[in-house]
Design a protein around this motif. Sequence first.
Motif, PDB file in Angstrom:
ATOM      1  N   SER A 280      -3.653  -1.475 -17.395  1.00 45.81           N
ATOM      2  CA  SER A 280      -3.353  -2.890 -17.142  1.00 45.81           C
ATOM      3  C   SER A 280      -2.079  -3.039 -16.310  1.00 45.81           C
ATOM      4  CB  SER A 280      -3.205  -3.649 -18.454  1.00 45.81           C
ATOM      5  OG  SER A 280      -4.410  -3.645 -19.193  1.00 45.81           O
ATOM      6  N   LEU A 281      -1.100  -2.180 -16.568  1.00 48.92           N
ATOM      7  CA  LEU A 281       0.121  -2.200 -15.755  1.00 48.92           C
ATOM      8  C   LEU A 281      -0.194  -1.866 -14.307  1.00 48.92           C
ATOM      9  CD1 LEU A 281       2.834  -0.547 -18.028  1.00 48.92           C
ATOM     10  CD2 LEU A 281       2.666  -2.938 -17.328  1.00 48.92           C
ATOM     11  N   LEU A 282      -1.047  -0.864 -14.105  1.00 46.45           N
ATOM     12  CA  LEU A 282      -1.457  -0.533 -12.742  1.00 46.45           C
ATOM     13  C   LEU A 282      -2.094  -1.740 -12.072  1.00 46.45           C
ATOM     14  CD1 LEU A 282      -2.292   1.375 -10.367  1.00 46.45           C
ATOM     15  CD2 LEU A 282      -4.433   1.691 -11.617  1.00 46.45           C
ATOM     16  N   GLU A 283      -2.995  -2.414 -12.778  1.00 46.52           N
ATOM     17  CA  GLU A 283      -3.692  -3.541 -12.166  1.00 46.52           C
ATOM     18  C   GLU A 283      -2.751  -4.717 -11.909  1.00 46.52           C
ATOM     19  OE1 GLU A 283      -6.335  -3.146 -10.844  1.00 46.52           O
ATOM     20  OE2 GLU A 283      -7.390  -1.542 -11.884  1.00 46.52           O
ATOM     21  N   ALA A 284      -1.727  -4.873 -12.742  1.00 45.47           N
ATOM     22  CA  ALA A 284      -0.732  -5.919 -12.471  1.00 45.47           C
ATOM     23  C   ALA A 284       0.017  -5.626 -11.176  1.00 45.47           C
ATOM     24  CB  ALA A 284       0.241  -6.030 -13.641  1.00 45.47           C
ATOM     25  N   VAL A 285       0.309  -4.357 -10.947  1.00 49.94           N
ATOM     26  CA  VAL A 285       0.966  -3.967  -9.697  1.00 49.94           C
ATOM     27  C   VAL A 285       0.010  -4.167  -8.522  1.00 49.94           C
ATOM     28  CG1 VAL A 285       1.930  -2.009  -8.424  1.00 49.94           C
ATOM     29  CG2 VAL A 285       2.592  -2.403 -10.801  1.00 49.94           C
ATOM     30  N   ASN A 286      -1.252  -3.753  -8.689  1.00 46.66           N
ATOM     31  CA  ASN A 286      -2.249  -3.992  -7.639  1.00 46.66           C
ATOM     32  C   ASN A 286      -2.307  -5.478  -7.279  1.00 46.66           C
ATOM     33  OD1 ASN A 286      -3.135  -1.360  -7.243  1.00 46.66           O
ATOM     34  ND2 ASN A 286      -4.809  -1.510  -8.728  1.00 46.66           N
ATOM     35  N   TYR A 287      -2.265  -6.317  -8.296  1.00 45.45           N
ATOM     36  CA  TYR A 287      -2.389  -7.763  -8.098  1.00 45.45           C
ATOM     37  C   TYR A 287      -1.317  -8.291  -7.157  1.00 45.45           C
ATOM     38  CZ  TYR A 287      -2.360 -12.746  -9.357  1.00 45.45           C
ATOM     39  OH  TYR A 287      -2.373 -14.126  -9.321  1.00 45.45           O
ATOM     40  N   MET A 288      -0.095  -7.832  -7.318  1.00 46.17           N
ATOM     41  CA  MET A 288       1.004  -8.411  -6.544  1.00 46.17           C
ATOM     42  C   MET A 288       1.165  -7.771  -5.163  1.00 46.17           C
ATOM     43  SD  MET A 288       4.330  -6.763  -8.465  1.00 46.17           S
ATOM     44  CE  MET A 288       3.650  -7.157 -10.074  1.00 46.17           C
ATOM     45  N   GLU A 289       0.636  -6.573  -4.979  1.00 49.82           N
ATOM     46  CA  GLU A 289       0.944  -5.837  -3.752  1.00 49.82           C
ATOM     47  C   GLU A 289       0.338  -6.455  -2.493  1.00 49.82           C
ATOM     48  OE1 GLU A 289       1.700  -1.263  -5.273  1.00 49.82           O
ATOM     49  OE2 GLU A 289      -0.358  -1.917  -4.864  1.00 49.82           O
ATOM     50  N   HIS A 290      -0.798  -7.147  -2.611  1.00 45.39           N
ATOM     51  CA  HIS A 290      -1.459  -7.687  -1.416  1.00 45.39           C
ATOM     52  C   HIS A 290      -1.947  -9.118  -1.638  1.00 45.39           C
ATOM     53  CE1 HIS A 290      -1.401  -3.559   0.104  1.00 45.39           C
ATOM     54  NE2 HIS A 290      -1.877  -3.191  -1.062  1.00 45.39           N
ATOM     55  N   TYR A 291      -1.367  -9.795  -2.599  1.00 45.57           N
ATOM     56  CA  TYR A 291      -1.838 -11.131  -2.994  1.00 45.57           C
ATOM     57  C   TYR A 291      -1.934 -12.078  -1.795  1.00 45.57           C
ATOM     58  CZ  TYR A 291      -1.913 -15.738  -5.235  1.00 45.57           C
ATOM     59  OH  TYR A 291      -2.234 -17.017  -5.607  1.00 45.57           O
ATOM     60  N   GLY A 292      -3.133 -12.569  -1.529  1.00 53.34           N
ATOM     61  CA  GLY A 292      -3.350 -13.577  -0.499  1.00 53.34           C
ATOM     62  C   GLY A 292      -3.302 -13.075   0.924  1.00 53.34           C
ATOM     63  N   LEU A 293      -2.961 -11.822   1.134  1.00 56.80           N
ATOM     64  CA  LEU A 293      -2.800 -11.295   2.483  1.00 56.80           C
ATOM     65  C   LEU A 293      -4.137 -10.803   3.028  1.00 56.80           C
ATOM     66  CD1 LEU A 293       0.544  -9.336   1.993  1.00 56.80           C
ATOM     67  CD2 LEU A 293       0.209 -11.701   2.746  1.00 56.80           C
ATOM     68  N   ALA A 294      -4.364 -11.013   4.321  1.00 59.04           N
ATOM     69  CA  ALA A 294      -5.674 -10.705   4.896  1.00 59.04           C
ATOM     70  C   ALA A 294      -5.536 -10.071   6.269  1.00 59.04           C
ATOM     71  CB  ALA A 294      -6.520 -11.972   4.999  1.00 59.04           C
ATOM     72  N   ARG A 295      -6.307  -9.026   6.474  1.00 55.90           N
ATOM     73  CA  ARG A 295      -6.474  -8.476   7.821  1.00 55.90           C
ATOM     74  C   ARG A 295      -7.537  -9.298   8.540  1.00 55.90           C
ATOM     75  NH1 ARG A 295      -7.998  -2.681   5.956  1.00 55.90           N
ATOM     76  NH2 ARG A 295      -8.646  -2.399   8.125  1.00 55.90           N
ATOM     77  N   GLN A 296      -7.277  -9.636   9.782  1.00 55.39           N
ATOM     78  CA  GLN A 296      -8.179 -10.493  10.544  1.00 55.39           C
ATOM     79  C   GLN A 296      -9.242  -9.653  11.257  1.00 55.39           C
ATOM     80  OE1 GLN A 296      -7.591 -13.771   9.964  1.00 55.39           O
ATOM     81  NE2 GLN A 296      -5.872 -12.998   8.737  1.00 55.39           N
ATOM     82  N   ARG A 297     -10.341 -10.297  11.559  1.00 58.62           N
ATOM     83  CA  ARG A 297     -11.405  -9.651  12.319  1.00 58.62           C
ATOM     84  C   ARG A 297     -11.027  -9.606  13.808  1.00 58.62           C
ATOM     85  NH1 ARG A 297     -15.682  -7.251   9.312  1.00 58.62           N
ATOM     86  NH2 ARG A 297     -16.159  -8.585   7.520  1.00 58.62           N
ATOM     87  N   THR A 298     -11.327  -8.507  14.455  1.00 54.12           N
ATOM     88  CA  THR A 298     -11.132  -8.384  15.892  1.00 54.12           C
ATOM     89  C   THR A 298     -12.391  -8.875  16.610  1.00 54.12           C
ATOM     90  OG1 THR A 298     -12.014  -6.133  15.987  1.00 54.12           O
ATOM     91  CG2 THR A 298      -9.665  -6.376  15.474  1.00 54.12           C
ATOM     92  N   PRO A 299     -12.344  -9.065  17.941  1.00 60.24           N
ATOM     93  CA  PRO A 299     -13.551  -9.497  18.667  1.00 60.24           C
ATOM     94  C   PRO A 299     -14.748  -8.576  18.451  1.00 60.24           C
ATOM     95  CG  PRO A 299     -11.628  -9.760  20.060  1.00 60.24           C
ATOM     96  CD  PRO A 299     -11.162  -9.053  18.814  1.00 60.24           C
ATOM     97  N   SER A 300     -14.513  -7.312  18.140  1.00 59.12           N
ATOM     98  CA  SER A 300     -15.609  -6.373  17.901  1.00 59.12           C
ATOM     99  C   SER A 300     -16.247  -6.563  16.530  1.00 59.12           C
ATOM    100  CB  SER A 300     -15.101  -4.938  18.025  1.00 59.12           C
ATOM    101  OG  SER A 300     -14.207  -4.629  16.960  1.00 59.12           O
TER     102      SER A 300
END
Length: 411
Positions: A280-300
Amino acid sequence: MSDEPDESTPPETWRDRKRYLWLWGLLAPTGLFTIGVPLVWVLAAVGRPGLVHIVFWLGPIVLYLVVPIADRFVGPDGTNPPDEVLEALENDRYYRYLTYLYLPCQYATLVAAGYLITADDPHIPMIDGGLNAVDKVGLAVTLGVVGGIGINTAHELGHKKVGLERRLSRIALAQSAYGHFYIEHNRGHHVRVATREDPASARLGESFWAFFPRSVCGGLRSAWALERTRLQRLGCRPWNRRNDILTAWLLTAVLYTALVFVFGLALLPYLLLQAVVGFSLLEAVNYMEHYGLARQRTPSGRYERPTPAHSWNSDHLVTNLFMYHLQRHSDHHAFPTRRYQSLRTWEQAPALPTGYAGMIVLAYLPPLWRRVMDKRVIAHYDGDITRANIHPPARDRVLARYGAAAAQVPE
């Protein structure tokens, strides 16, 4: 945006001022001996028997209270090793030996706790007979904290090319019964980070309690799929002795069986409890590490490559010492095999307001988490919420809260 971290100290004058501070990373697996035992004797000497019970809850007390307060007073680190010293720093074996030492300390604590939980009379001053139920639960939670930080140690070791370190990584994961993390994290999360396909990347508007089952179940499914594909390429079926997930589960089964054989079946519920606390501690860390952040799609149609903008960072010194610079997460994703002592902080990466230890507490409280973090996600994208990774069930609420700017968010 520059892809280089800020350099603040000339290489000719640089030295690792944290070199011996990294020893604090061993406090978690040794705390039962280095803090708990002396504290019991001190309390006995001053005649405070009622306080002896807090010793069994040292893990959560340190993690959720002491470390966040220390982060608040000590503050960020702010120093980076220059490029010119990285090779020498990477090759300094002192740092890797510290991670190796975590494992014997971790398992010594596990065995000691097994004895304390099951002994009819563990001979602890001011405690007559065996531990009461509350003490046993506290000790199991403390074990879970040790095991959870042990997953982070396994994370550090599992990314390395040295065979010994990869094997040690799997041993560290056995206590928390989370051996599949070795596969999913390295071959799944690092490929799909900050995308909707990644179960370990939390979405804007998603609470930790919604993320937790999605990440646990999704990570396990992903690990099995990855391992099945690997074995198919070797001409093997999934249910095979070469399956790294099965061997990881077997290692946990052997460990738990041995402990139950030595200490009795009464230990098993506490082993299961500490495992749940640990992952559960691991998953709490996972939760905060990339919260809401997104890689965008390229034209390809492919996702853009991960950049520092796709990981939340924190440079707070105290938590970094306990978690081997895990908070310098952008550099880790840029250079996954780089050793913890060489990881650098990036000025271009979005920053958490405090260290991971304090953010875990916020993650457990969704209204406070949203109040602190949602505005930071919006600010990171300059108000354009269409670029964020939004949790589909929370889409309407997010749209209502953040207005017309979010109207074009895709389903």
